[in-house]
Design a protein around this motif. Structure first.
Motif, short mmCIF file in Angstrom:
data_model
loop_
_atom_site.label_atom_id
_atom_site.label_comp_id
_atom_site.label_asym_id
_atom_site.label_seq_id
_atom_site.Cartn_x
_atom_site.Cartn_y
_atom_site.Cartn_z
N TYR A 228 -48.57 26.77 -37.51
CA TYR A 228 -49.64 27.14 -38.44
C TYR A 228 -49.48 26.29 -39.69
CZ TYR A 228 -53.30 30.19 -40.32
OH TYR A 228 -54.49 30.68 -40.81
N PRO A 229 -50.58 25.81 -40.27
CA PRO A 229 -50.46 24.90 -41.41
C PRO A 229 -50.12 25.62 -42.71
CG PRO A 229 -52.76 25.31 -40.90
CD PRO A 229 -51.96 25.99 -39.82
N THR A 230 -49.71 24.84 -43.70
CA THR A 230 -49.43 25.38 -45.03
C THR A 230 -50.71 25.82 -45.72
OG1 THR A 230 -47.54 23.89 -45.21
CG2 THR A 230 -48.35 24.87 -47.25
N LEU A 231 -51.75 25.00 -45.61
CA LEU A 231 -53.03 25.28 -46.25
C LEU A 231 -54.08 25.50 -45.17
CD1 LEU A 231 -52.88 22.47 -48.97
CD2 LEU A 231 -52.39 24.91 -49.29
N GLU A 232 -54.69 26.66 -45.16
CA GLU A 232 -55.69 26.96 -44.15
C GLU A 232 -56.65 28.03 -44.65
OE1 GLU A 232 -57.78 26.22 -42.05
OE2 GLU A 232 -56.53 25.84 -40.29
N SER A 233 -57.87 27.95 -44.17
CA SER A 233 -58.89 28.97 -44.42
C SER A 233 -59.54 29.26 -43.07
CB SER A 233 -59.93 28.46 -45.43
OG SER A 233 -60.91 29.44 -45.69
N PRO A 234 -58.97 30.17 -42.28
CA PRO A 234 -59.37 30.31 -40.87
C PRO A 234 -60.80 30.79 -40.70
CG PRO A 234 -57.95 32.12 -41.53
CD PRO A 234 -57.94 31.14 -42.67
N ILE A 235 -61.30 30.61 -39.49
CA ILE A 235 -62.69 30.97 -39.18
C ILE A 235 -62.91 32.47 -39.34
CG2 ILE A 235 -64.38 31.08 -37.29
CD1 ILE A 235 -63.13 28.41 -36.29
N ILE A 236 -62.07 33.27 -38.72
CA ILE A 236 -62.12 34.72 -38.93
C ILE A 236 -61.32 35.01 -40.20
CG2 ILE A 236 -61.65 36.98 -37.95
CD1 ILE A 236 -63.67 35.23 -36.38
N PRO A 237 -61.95 35.57 -41.23
CA PRO A 237 -61.27 35.72 -42.52
C PRO A 237 -59.91 36.40 -42.41
CG PRO A 237 -63.58 36.32 -42.72
CD PRO A 237 -63.32 36.12 -41.27
N THR A 238 -58.95 35.89 -43.17
CA THR A 238 -57.61 36.47 -43.21
C THR A 238 -57.69 37.96 -43.54
OG1 THR A 238 -56.65 34.37 -43.90
CG2 THR A 238 -55.38 36.35 -44.37
N GLY A 239 -56.94 38.73 -42.78
CA GLY A 239 -56.93 40.17 -43.00
C GLY A 239 -57.91 40.95 -42.15
N THR A 240 -58.76 40.26 -41.37
CA THR A 240 -59.69 40.96 -40.49
C THR A 240 -58.92 41.81 -39.48
OG1 THR A 240 -61.35 39.20 -40.70
CG2 THR A 240 -61.53 40.66 -38.78
N ALA A 241 -59.34 43.04 -39.30
CA ALA A 241 -58.66 43.94 -38.37
C ALA A 241 -59.06 43.61 -36.93
CB ALA A 241 -59.02 45.39 -38.68
N TRP A 242 -58.10 43.72 -36.02
CA TRP A 242 -58.37 43.51 -34.59
C TRP A 242 -58.56 44.88 -33.95
CZ3 TRP A 242 -59.56 38.81 -34.89
CH2 TRP A 242 -58.83 37.91 -35.67
N ASN A 243 -59.81 45.21 -33.70
CA ASN A 243 -60.14 46.56 -33.24
C ASN A 243 -60.12 46.65 -31.71
OD1 ASN A 243 -60.55 47.58 -35.89
ND2 ASN A 243 -62.54 46.54 -35.93
N PHE A 244 -58.96 46.38 -31.14
CA PHE A 244 -58.80 46.49 -29.70
C PHE A 244 -57.32 46.68 -29.40
CE2 PHE A 244 -59.04 41.91 -30.76
CZ PHE A 244 -57.77 41.49 -30.39
N ASP A 245 -57.04 47.16 -28.20
CA ASP A 245 -55.67 47.30 -27.73
C ASP A 245 -55.31 46.05 -26.93
OD1 ASP A 245 -55.35 49.87 -28.82
OD2 ASP A 245 -56.34 50.77 -27.08
N ALA A 246 -54.49 45.20 -27.53
CA ALA A 246 -54.19 43.91 -26.93
C ALA A 246 -53.35 44.06 -25.67
CB ALA A 246 -53.45 43.03 -27.93
N LEU A 247 -53.55 43.15 -24.73
CA LEU A 247 -52.70 43.10 -23.55
C LEU A 247 -51.29 42.68 -23.96
CD1 LEU A 247 -55.02 41.21 -21.01
CD2 LEU A 247 -54.69 43.67 -21.24
N PRO A 248 -50.29 43.04 -23.18
CA PRO A 248 -48.94 42.56 -23.49
C PRO A 248 -48.88 41.04 -23.43
CG PRO A 248 -48.90 44.34 -21.86
CD PRO A 248 -50.33 43.95 -22.02
N THR A 249 -48.25 40.44 -24.42
CA THR A 249 -48.09 38.99 -24.43
C THR A 249 -46.98 38.61 -23.48
OG1 THR A 249 -48.79 38.91 -26.74
CG2 THR A 249 -47.64 36.98 -25.87
#
Length: 815
Positions: A228-249
């Motif tokens: 991950y870069p030092t300077l970034e402004s991601p497409i989905i704003p930082t802090g956006t909640a992930w409203n799903f139950d993720a599969l095991p990685t």
């Protein structure tokens, strides 16, 4: 002797007639090309009448085609079958050669047209599996009645036009290359989509980073190539909640790459093209002057003639949509209707991996995987070479995918893959066609329809941006993403290990997305899709953050947004890289102890950091940063050794935080140890020296547009007379207006949503016609270079009157 004198003129004439009427190898028959009746002069039609009446037995009802002053067809049909038939017919009248040429590229069949010079290029494209994937998708679609109704109607329209063609009517490229079009089919439409998958998802860093680990060790690579870069402004704003139950990685295995004892892995496969740039954004009604959303999109692709896109309005009893169409594919790819607008940029996630294969013996009939020997399969590929005998190849397939090259000697083309490795590539996925995504977007009325449409999309993954007159905005990095352990595919993988396989798929409803964020806008510019909190691994590297950050900065500050204010962002030439780098670099040049070109230094000191076309400072900076990267990294990481440089983001952090780093020393200079100051000053002097050699002393010849030299070339680069070179434009690869030497905004569009009827603006760098002899072949280029937009005519129905309508073509059923 007198008989010889009598016979030789006749023999010469016979020989001349033969030469003029028969091709020599790939060269055309000159007599046919030069004929005033069927040759190239017949293509010099500057402005023909587009009105008329035609009848076709394939039609069910009457179709009206209205052409506006920019040669955009507005097609009005009473049912979808007739609409897609008419779309295919009209597309063929303008872009027949272009769309067939693209299918030949994807199918690995250029040898049939240009001869043996294309053989290695065809071999790679064929072995990479685009044609096979298109065949597999088409076979599945044949079981889908809706798909076949659309594709067969579209194909029938194209073929109806071809049936009317005589030799004199053929596009000039057919005449020069001395071949004729073959019937269109649904398979060819799928090949068009495969070509886009290759363009946007056809690269890899895997082998270069594996070579880096072999040479320098994993700790060095982890330090210089972070996730991950030092300077970034991601497409989905930082802090956006992930409203799903993720599969095991999936767990990270004890071995994360394929190690071999045979030195560096040799390959010249292209790396991902994230930095060619694409932008899109949508502002909410709360930030617009109208109180409703405004959407903007400018996908950046290779600049070519004929243009990549073709504008159309499509109207039937089921839809009324306007936008940019991909020649050869039914429907609108980027556009709007009465209620919504949408656009796309490339995601650039890691969807191409290579697996080292362990074969049982030289027969390659079996390979080792998951503790046992498994059978390979084979596919015979035959290449028909114009002017030469055909040749064949046998491609070995594993469950990972095709083994492109078996041995180091089995490769000549510059885009080859590593030898002895199987390619696992998203392009091989034969899900239902991506065409359905656009089919449903064309008809969409609201956010729910948009979300439904995205479920049909596979690849190349795109950042689908959305706005509606229901006052919703959204963006979704969308496609079929493999479920991976962290950093899986960052390096070459071990084809014997099951835990190196792709472990499934990220559920599509868990792809990153955001709707109506509090900041009042959504945007993308090929940067990281999310911050590190997203639970799934997509990739370790995306585009540098310059464009994405600057767009977000401007949209954050913007209130009462209008079409013009969003157009100003599309044409924004501010250089955020200069803002970041120059405060670090200039002090080293300003020291009394160094000798530099003072005129060039002053130019940078007083520069407004805008890459306008006439800026000399922009030329110096852009050339300098490229040279600085070479000066810092090329001694340790030469491209000739199949290595790669760290990103500019990581390089900037090194300059700011580690001025004593060993990486600033040039290991090729044996008599001294270079410091950060030496490297910066030397790179600047090299830049100025090279520009002086190339352009002379600093003068107007150093203006950015002259140094950058943007060219819009014909699809066949050798056809230089059909190209437009040295376009006067600003921008650059680090700029929102990402116009480079060969790439740039391929379609600029802004749509202002409205409860009653939207207003839209757009153009692309070319023209509607694919005929070089037509004035609408390249009429939009100068307007595009100037940052202008044309108002797009979006008619409500066939009866609506408008002064911009010129020709009217009526298509009727043949009784």
């Amino acid at each position: 002797m007198k008989y010889v004198k009598l016979i030789w003129p006749a023999a010469l004439m016979i020989g001349l007639i033969y030469l003029l009427n028969n091709p020599l190898g790939p060269a055309p028959a000159l007599g046919k090309l030069l004929s005033p009746f069927t040759g190239f002069l017949q293509n010099n039609v500057r402005n023909e009448d587009l009105s008329g009446n035609l009848d076709f037995p394939e039609l069910k009802d009457q179709v009206i085609v209205k052409y506006d002053e920019n040669r955009v067809p507005h097609i009005f049909a009473k049912n979808d079958h007739d609409l897609y038939f008419a779309q295919g017919y009209i597309m063929a009248t303008e872009r027949l050669w272009q769309m067939e040429f693209y299918t030949l590229v994807a199918a690995g069949r250029l040898t049939e047209v240009v001869g043996e010079r294309a053989l290695e290029y065809d071999r790679y494209n064929r072995k990479a599996g685009m044609a096979k994937a298109a065949e597999d998708i088409t076979a599945k679609l044949e079981k889908n009645p809706l798909a076949m109704e659309i594709l067969n109607a579209y194909s029938a329209g194209i073929n109806a036009y071809m049936s009317k063609l005589s030799d004199k009517d053929l596009p000039i490229e057919y005449k020069i290359l001395s071949y004729k079009p073959e019937p269109w089919s649904p398979l060819k439409s799928m090949l068009m989509l495969m070509n886009m998958r290759n363009t946007l998802n056809g690269g890899s860093f895997d082998y270069k980073l594996t070579n880096m680990v072999k040479k320098f060790g994993l700790d060095v690579v982890n330090d210089l190539f972070p996730d991950y870069p030092t300077l970034e402004s991601p497409i989905i704003p930082t802090g956006t909640a992930w409203n799903f139950d993720a599969l095991p990685t999936p767990d990270v295995p004890d071995q994360i790459m394929a190690f071999t004892d045979d030195g560096a892995v040799a390959s010249n496969l292209e790396t991902p093209k994230a930095d060619i740039g694409s932008n899109n954004w949508a502002v909410a009604g709360s930030k617009s002057a109208t109180g409703l959303p405004i959407l903007a999109n400018d996908p950046h692709l290779g600049l070519t003639l004929p243009s990549i896109w073709y504008q159309m309005q499509l109207n039937s009893d089921q839809q009324n949509v306007y936008g940019a169409c991909l020649p050869g594919v039914p429907g609108v790819v980027i556009g709007f209707n009465k209620d919504i607008a949408w656009g796309v940029t490339n995601v650039g996630s890691d969807v191409m991996d290579f697996y080292k294969i362990k074969f049982k013996d030289a027969s390659r009939n079996e390979y080792f995987h998951d503790g046992k020997w498994k059978k390979t399969t084979r596919k015979i590929e035959v290449y028909n070479i114009k002017g030469f005998p055909s040749v064949s190849d046998t491609v070995v397939y594993t469950h990972h995918g095709p083994v492109i090259y078996n041995e180091e000697s089995d490769k000549n083309y510059s885009k080859q893959a590593p030898a002895g490795y199987a390619m696992r590539w998203i392009t091989h996925e034969s899900d239902e066609s991506d065409m359905f995504c656009f089919y449903y977007l064309n008809r969409a009325k609201n956010y729910d329809d948009y979300r439904k449409a995205l479920t049909y999309y596979t690849a190349p993954a795109q950042n689908f941006i959305f706005a509606s007159n229901g006052n919703d905005i959204a963006i979704t990095p969308n496609g079929k993403f493999p479920l991976k352990w962290k950093d899986q595919g960052k390096y070459l993988l071990d084809g014997t290990r099951a835990d190196h396989d792709w472990q499934g798929w990220i559920p599509k409803d868990q792809n990153p997305t955001v709707k109506n964020p509090p900041r009042g806008f959504v945007s993308s510019a090929n940067q990281f899709s999310t911050d590190p909190s997203y639970p799934y691994y997509l990739d370790w590297r995306f585009a540098e953050s310059y464009r994405g950050t600057h767009i977000n900065d401007r949209l954050t500050q913007m209130e009462n947004a209008t079409v013009d204010s969003l157009r100003s962002i599309q044409n924004d030439n501010y250089n955020l890289a200069a803002e970041r780098f120059l405060p670090v670099l200039l002090p080293y040049l300003e020291s009394d102890s160094v000798k530099v070109n003072m005129g060039a230094l002053k130019s940078l000191q007083t520069w407004n950091k805008i890459n306008d076309a006439e800026s000399i400072s922009a030329s110096i900076f852009e050339r300098w940063i490229d040279q600085l990267m070479i000066s810092i990294w090329n001694d340790e990481f030469p491209a000739a050794d199949n290595l790669t440089y760290p990103t500019e983001d990581r390089t900037l952090r090194l300059l700011k935080e580690s001025p004593e780093s060993k990486w600033f020393d040039d290991i090729n200079s044996k008599d001294k140890v270079e410091t950060i100051g030496n490297t910066i000053v030397n790179s600047f002097n090299k830049t100025i020296d090279s520009m002086t050699v190339e352009f002379g002393p600093m003068s107007e010849k150093w203006q950015w547009w002259k140094v950058k030299s943007t060219d819009i070339k014909h699809l066949v680069p050798a056809f230089t007379a059909f190209s437009r070179n040295d376009i006067k434009s600003g921008g650059g690869k680090r700029i929102v207006n990402a116009t480079t030497e060969t790439h740039g905004p391929s379609w600029r569009m802004i749509v202002q949503l409205d409860k009653e009827w939207p207003k839209a603006y757009g153009l692309y760098p070319g023209g509607q016609s694919g005929n070089v002899g037509n004035k609408k072949y390249d009429n939009m280029i100068d307007h595009w270079a100037n940052g202008e937009l044309f108002e797009l005519l979006f008619l409500k129905n066939a009866d609506e009157k408008n002064d911009r309508i010129g020709g009217v073509l009526t298509l009727t059923p043949k009784k």
